[in-house]
Design a protein around this motif. Structure first.
Motif, PDB file in Angstrom:
ATOM      1  N   ILE A  44       0.853  -1.200   0.000  1.00  0.00           N
ATOM      2  CA  ILE A  44       0.000   0.000   0.000  1.00  0.00           C
ATOM      3  C   ILE A  44       0.889   1.251   0.000  1.00  0.00           C
ATOM      4  N   TYR A  45       1.995   1.158   0.713  1.00  0.00           N
ATOM      5  CA  TYR A  45       2.903   2.293   0.846  1.00  0.00           C
ATOM      6  C   TYR A  45       3.918   2.381  -0.293  1.00  0.00           C
ATOM      7  N   PHE A  46       4.386   1.228  -0.756  1.00  0.00           N
ATOM      8  CA  PHE A  46       5.426   1.198  -1.794  1.00  0.00           C
ATOM      9  C   PHE A  46       5.109   0.093  -2.799  1.00  0.00           C
ATOM     10  N   LYS A  47       5.114   0.459  -4.065  1.00  0.00           N
ATOM     11  CA  LYS A  47       4.785  -0.498  -5.132  1.00  0.00           C
ATOM     12  C   LYS A  47       5.908  -1.497  -5.384  1.00  0.00           C
ATOM     13  N   SER A  48       7.153  -1.106  -5.009  1.00  0.00           N
ATOM     14  CA  SER A  48       8.298  -1.962  -5.298  1.00  0.00           C
ATOM     15  C   SER A  48       9.432  -1.683  -4.313  1.00  0.00           C
ATOM     16  N   LYS A  49      10.390  -2.580  -4.315  1.00  0.00           N
ATOM     17  CA  LYS A  49      11.589  -2.405  -3.497  1.00  0.00           C
ATOM     18  C   LYS A  49      12.332  -1.137  -3.935  1.00  0.00           C
ATOM     19  N   GLU A  50      12.384  -0.913  -5.236  1.00  0.00           N
ATOM     20  CA  GLU A  50      13.066   0.263  -5.768  1.00  0.00           C
ATOM     21  C   GLU A  50      12.428   1.552  -5.232  1.00  0.00           C
ATOM     22  N   GLU A  51      11.108   1.613  -5.244  1.00  0.00           N
ATOM     23  CA  GLU A  51      10.413   2.797  -4.739  1.00  0.00           C
ATOM     24  C   GLU A  51      10.677   2.993  -3.244  1.00  0.00           C
ATOM     25  N   LEU A  52      10.650   1.918  -2.485  1.00  0.00           N
ATOM     26  CA  LEU A  52      10.912   1.969  -1.045  1.00  0.00           C
ATOM     27  C   LEU A  52      12.326   2.468  -0.771  1.00  0.00           C
ATOM     28  N   LEU A  53      13.312   1.908  -1.450  1.00  0.00           N
ATOM     29  CA  LEU A  53      14.700   2.289  -1.208  1.00  0.00           C
ATOM     30  C   LEU A  53      14.966   3.746  -1.584  1.00  0.00           C
ATOM     31  N   ASN A  54      14.369   4.193  -2.665  1.00  0.00           N
ATOM     32  CA  ASN A  54      14.533   5.596  -3.054  1.00  0.00           C
ATOM     33  C   ASN A  54      13.862   6.533  -2.062  1.00  0.00           C
ATOM     34  N   ALA A  55      12.731   6.150  -1.521  1.00  0.00           N
ATOM     35  CA  ALA A  55      12.051   6.965  -0.506  1.00  0.00           C
ATOM     36  C   ALA A  55      12.887   7.025   0.772  1.00  0.00           C
ATOM     37  N   LEU A  56      13.483   5.904   1.151  1.00  0.00           N
ATOM     38  CA  LEU A  56      14.333   5.871   2.336  1.00  0.00           C
ATOM     39  C   LEU A  56      15.562   6.749   2.139  1.00  0.00           C
ATOM     40  N   TYR A  57      16.194   6.651   0.982  1.00  0.00           N
ATOM     41  CA  TYR A  57      17.365   7.482   0.698  1.00  0.00           C
ATOM     42  C   TYR A  57      17.001   8.967   0.799  1.00  0.00           C
ATOM     43  N   TYR A  58      15.896   9.328   0.181  1.00  0.00           N
ATOM     44  CA  TYR A  58      15.455  10.727   0.195  1.00  0.00           C
ATOM     45  C   TYR A  58      15.215  11.196   1.633  1.00  0.00           C
ATOM     46  N   LYS A  59      14.593  10.348   2.446  1.00  0.00           N
ATOM     47  CA  LYS A  59      14.339  10.675   3.855  1.00  0.00           C
ATOM     48  C   LYS A  59      15.658  10.888   4.607  1.00  0.00           C
ATOM     49  N   LEU A  60      16.610   9.997   4.400  1.00  0.00           N
ATOM     50  CA  LEU A  60      17.897  10.124   5.085  1.00  0.00           C
ATOM     51  C   LEU A  60      18.624  11.401   4.667  1.00  0.00           C
ATOM     52  N   GLN A  61      18.528  11.754   3.397  1.00  0.00           N
ATOM     53  CA  GLN A  61      19.155  12.991   2.926  1.00  0.00           C
ATOM     54  C   GLN A  61      18.497  14.212   3.566  1.00  0.00           C
ATOM     55  N   ARG A  62      17.185  14.186   3.731  1.00  0.00           N
ATOM     56  CA  ARG A  62      16.469  15.313   4.348  1.00  0.00           C
ATOM     57  C   ARG A  62      16.817  15.471   5.821  1.00  0.00           C
ATOM     58  N   GLU A  63      17.310  14.421   6.442  1.00  0.00           N
ATOM     59  CA  GLU A  63      17.635  14.467   7.870  1.00  0.00           C
ATOM     60  C   GLU A  63      19.113  14.708   8.143  1.00  0.00           C
ATOM     61  N   SER A  64      19.918  14.837   7.111  1.00  0.00           N
ATOM     62  CA  SER A  64      21.348  14.952   7.342  1.00  0.00           C
ATOM     63  C   SER A  64      21.931  16.212   6.706  1.00  0.00           C
ATOM     64  N   ALA A  65      23.235  16.235   6.592  1.00  0.00           N
ATOM     65  CA  ALA A  65      23.950  17.438   6.158  1.00  0.00           C
ATOM     66  C   ALA A  65      23.424  18.089   4.877  1.00  0.00           C
ATOM     67  N   PRO A  66      23.085  17.343   3.823  1.00  0.00           N
ATOM     68  CA  PRO A  66      22.605  18.023   2.612  1.00  0.00           C
ATOM     69  C   PRO A  66      21.377  18.909   2.836  1.00  0.00           C
ATOM     70  N   ALA A  67      20.607  18.605   3.855  1.00  0.00           N
ATOM     71  CA  ALA A  67      19.378  19.359   4.112  1.00  0.00           C
ATOM     72  C   ALA A  67      19.633  20.789   4.573  1.00  0.00           C
ATOM     73  N   ILE A  68      20.824  21.073   5.089  1.00  0.00           N
ATOM     74  CA  ILE A  68      21.068  22.413   5.641  1.00  0.00           C
ATOM     75  C   ILE A  68      21.899  23.307   4.732  1.00  0.00           C
ATOM     76  N   VAL A  69      22.314  22.796   3.594  1.00  0.00           N
ATOM     77  CA  VAL A  69      23.206  23.551   2.712  1.00  0.00           C
ATOM     78  C   VAL A  69      22.690  24.966   2.442  1.00  0.00           C
ATOM     79  N   ASP A  70      21.448  25.099   2.070  1.00  0.00           N
ATOM     80  CA  ASP A  70      20.915  26.423   1.728  1.00  0.00           C
ATOM     81  C   ASP A  70      20.915  27.388   2.907  1.00  0.00           C
ATOM     82  N   THR A  71      20.801  26.860   4.121  1.00  0.00           N
ATOM     83  CA  THR A  71      20.731  27.737   5.291  1.00  0.00           C
ATOM     84  C   THR A  71      22.103  28.113   5.846  1.00  0.00           C
ATOM     85  N   ILE A  72      23.166  27.447   5.386  1.00  0.00           N
ATOM     86  CA  ILE A  72      24.494  27.743   5.926  1.00  0.00           C
ATOM     87  C   ILE A  72      25.473  28.278   4.885  1.00  0.00           C
ATOM     88  N   SER A  73      25.072  28.345   3.642  1.00  0.00           N
ATOM     89  CA  SER A  73      26.018  28.686   2.565  1.00  0.00           C
ATOM     90  C   SER A  73      26.611  30.093   2.694  1.00  0.00           C
TER      91      SER A  73
END
Length: 191
Positions: A47-76
């Motif tokens: 229901i949440y993810f149609k495939s393993k590929e979709e799940l893994l990409n969503a997880l990657y995106y979530k991890l990026q939003r929670e880590s260093a890349p997420a603050i680049v615009d606010t610290i540049s």
């Protein structure tokens, strides 16, 4: 807007995926095993993810939003060493809190499952780091060494040190350890 139940379920799925990646690797992941690890029915997972590929990409995106890349615009706008320190602090903290992130990220970034969108996110962050280091070289703050080598030094130290802290059960990440570890990293790259 995401409901509390949906957010809880997604976190359950993401945590299960990270746990399994640590045990079997990305290639060994199966949706049925992820559902079992998350303690949900396989149908619910789909229901949440149609495939393993979709799940893994969503997880990657979530991890990026929670880590260093997420603050680049606010610290540049900040000085180079402060930008690097802020990214160091966030990255070290998130890796110590959940060291399975390293395993997932290292495998996913070289996986054929990564989407073009997520490849662009990764490239954008690496380009930001390269530009930041190149700027530091021009300002005579950073050693005139290949930027890719400097990035490897920074990321390698970050990964190794966070793994050490996780494996040493008595080690607790404190602000003092963040400061000292960053100071060592900075000393390695500063001119």
């Amino acid at each position: 807007m995401m409901t509390e139940k949906t957010e809880y379920r997604l976190n359950q799925i993401f945590k299960a995926t990270l746990n399994l990646t640590g045990r079997v690797g990305i290639a060994g992941l199966k949706m049925s095993d992820i559902a079992k690890e998350a303690k949900i029915a396989s149908g619910t997972l789909y229901i949440y993810f149609k495939s393993k590929e979709e799940l893994l990409n969503a997880l990657y995106y979530k991890l990026q939003r929670e880590s260093a890349p997420a603050i680049v615009d606010t610290i540049s706008h900040l000085p180079i060493n402060i930008q690097l320190y802020k990214m160091w602090h966030i990255a070290l903290k998130s890796l110590v809190e959940d060291n399975l992130r390293i395993i997932f990220l290292e495998q996913f970034l070289i996986s054929p499952l990564i989407s073009d969108t997520n490849k662009k996110l990764d490239i954008k962050f690496k380009n930001y780091l390269k530009e930041l280091l190149d700027k530091g070289k021009k300002e005579n703050l950073i050693k005139d060494i290949d930027s890719q080598m400097l990035i490897s030094l920074i990321i390698g130290f970050l990964r190794t040190y966070s793994t050490h802290l996780v494996n040493e059960k008595e080690s607790i990440l404190t602000d003092d350890l963040v400061d000292k570890s960053f100071a060592l990293c900075w000393q390695a790259i500063e001119k």
